[in-house]
Design an enzyme around this catalytic site. Sequence first.
Site, PDB file in Angstrom:
ATOM      1  N   GLU A   1      13.214  48.106  -6.451  1.00  0.00           N
ATOM      2  CA  GLU A   1      13.965  47.385  -7.488  1.00  0.00           C
ATOM      3  C   GLU A   1      13.006  47.108  -8.633  1.00  0.00           C
ATOM      4  O   GLU A   1      12.113  46.276  -8.525  1.00  0.00           O
ATOM      5  CB  GLU A   1      14.544  46.087  -6.911  1.00  0.00           C
ATOM      6  CG  GLU A   1      15.626  45.472  -7.799  1.00  0.00           C
ATOM      7  CD  GLU A   1      15.082  44.563  -8.870  1.00  0.00           C
ATOM      8  OE1 GLU A   1      15.083  44.987 -10.045  1.00  0.00           O
ATOM      9  OE2 GLU A   1      14.662  43.445  -8.552  1.00  0.00           O
TER      10      GLU A   1
ATOM     11  N   CYS B   1      14.567  40.074 -14.403  1.00  0.00           N
ATOM     12  CA  CYS B   1      14.860  41.513 -14.336  1.00  0.00           C
ATOM     13  C   CYS B   1      16.279  41.829 -14.768  1.00  0.00           C
ATOM     14  O   CYS B   1      16.555  42.948 -15.214  1.00  0.00           O
ATOM     15  CB  CYS B   1      14.585  42.055 -12.934  1.00  0.00           C
ATOM     16  SG  CYS B   1      15.602  41.326 -11.639  1.00  0.00           S
TER      17      CYS B   1
END
Length: 644
Positions: free
Chosen positions: A354, A389
């Site tokens: 990720e 993020c």
Amino acid sequence: MSKVYLNSDMINHLNSTVQAYFNLWLEKQNAIMRSQPQIIQDNQKLIGITTLVASIFTLYVLVKIISTPAKCSSSYKPVKFSLPAPEAAQNNWKGKRSVSTNIWNPEEPNFIQCHCPATGQYLGSFPSKTEADIDEMVSKAGKAQSTWGNSDFSRRLRVLASLHDYILNNQDLIARVACRDSGKTMLDASMGEILVTLEKIQWTIKHGQRALQPSRRPGPTNFFMKWYKGAEIRYEPLGVISSIVSWNYPFHNLLGPIIAALFTGNAIVVKCSEQVVWSSEFFVELIRKCLEACDEDPDLVQLCYCLPPTENDDSANYFTSHPGFKHITFIGSQPVAHYILKCAAKSLTPVVVELGGKDAFIVLDSAKNLDALSSIIMRGTFQSSGQNCIGIERVIVSKENYDDLVKILNDRMTANPLRQGSDIDHLENVDMGAMISDNRFDELEALVKDAVAKGARLLQGGSRFKHPKYPQGHYFQPTLLVDVTPEMKIAQNEVFGPILVMMKAKNTDHCVQLANSAPFGLGGSVFGADIKECNYVANSLQTGNVAINDFATFYVCQLPFGGINGSGYGKFGGEEGLLGLCNAKSVCFDTLPFVSTQIPKPLDYPIRNNAKAWNFVKSFIVGAYTNSTWQRIKSLFSLAKEAS
């Protein structure tokens, strides 16, 4: 089914609530009867039906209230435990401010220095883990997992329920520890650390067991086998897994993988960022205390941290290539991911990656309430100083709303500039905290200058900020940069900082084109009154996650989370995240006790007659897969003939 426990206060409250609701309903019915006697008299059947429906609804409400557990089942009733707060987590802590806030200390080359990014206060030094330390961690975790892997769900739920209660009752302490090590505000920690972690625990308690139940699969379609063969997938723990987590959410990013690992019967060695070692030590100790209180082995959870690899110390790469790990989840940057994947390949360890994002916040022409949208944009861009993020990296606005939205945002930032600083000790009101370090300030300023040189307009900020109270703190001005175009570097690179980038689109298709022009594919949002148009945009975005008329809500516990393209691959979270930490064992079994597989004589070694064997198999295939009843009957006779 879980038992429900209600204390006397809850029962009294329940009774009074139901009684009040019933009395209110009776009062309304009497009022109707008094005001409309003739209608009532002529519609006795209607009144009877209405009364019945109301009674059923009242019963339904009562059942829903009772069926919502007020406490956990006794099989996993939470256990209370305590943990001393570190000195630096005390309110109004007077820690020494360091001249240098670097993690490196030339006088202690094998230690990691920790500082508060908001104030520069020194938090402590921790020895960087060695290869021998890593081997010991994996060994301890493996030994603990050999027992834990066979635990029933009640034991696992007990641990999670105990952890849930501790977090709920110690929010101030947890937020202060997270803020002291990351520089964020207490409010940002409350929403981004505590709220989401409690939601993950509670979702896992409520839905996790169902996700891990054996999964029956339909089939086989073979006519002969489908009557006595069953097939299912059984989900078993992998063993010792690892998670390498980023620093931007030191509590949530650390606990998320631990929650999933423990619930799936695994042990875990978490590698935290060297930027947040101090808080990670406390948070992992919290988990270990919870395990001890529940009479479980605290060695199930281990914490590793290393200095970045050098010629003399390669412990970080040794960690990611360790053959003892059965799975790795990595949350971090793209450059680091390349090294991790290279190391993990040595032991064929599967990795979920990720990485960063360049999430677009798309505003269509049909969007009307721009003032409300400006609040969402501000929160989504500047929360945690943009170090998120799934934060808003680009605001892409169709031409009808672009100028108005630019004005609204610029006026807001001019009239009420965001206050920067530290509220860890509640000494002042602030809107935005610090960044984790000043290492990227040159890069951020260069991105802004490149955009301005190519035609963008800088309306607010654009450079680092020297805080008058905290000169050792790491602050960057809240920035508003408009008229950005795809050829500018800031439109293609992840900012991960407090820079609000705005791009103007010609129409809906151009919005999609601009959003997909960046090499990332983590998430995105689309806002508009035309739901059909919003769904068109959502389906056209090349991302792993999309929110319609909302921001970042795709990061909910029931959904898998992850990106595509430059944002990585694989998923964590949701049922898929739990199943990804299991060995999906395919099991085929007999469903009829009196039927079992036998090798037919024509196929038994040694083959006595190849022609007969061929005809036998051919007839079997025809009978198994033909759609003709007559062909199947003929094949049965042929099988009987060839079997002799």
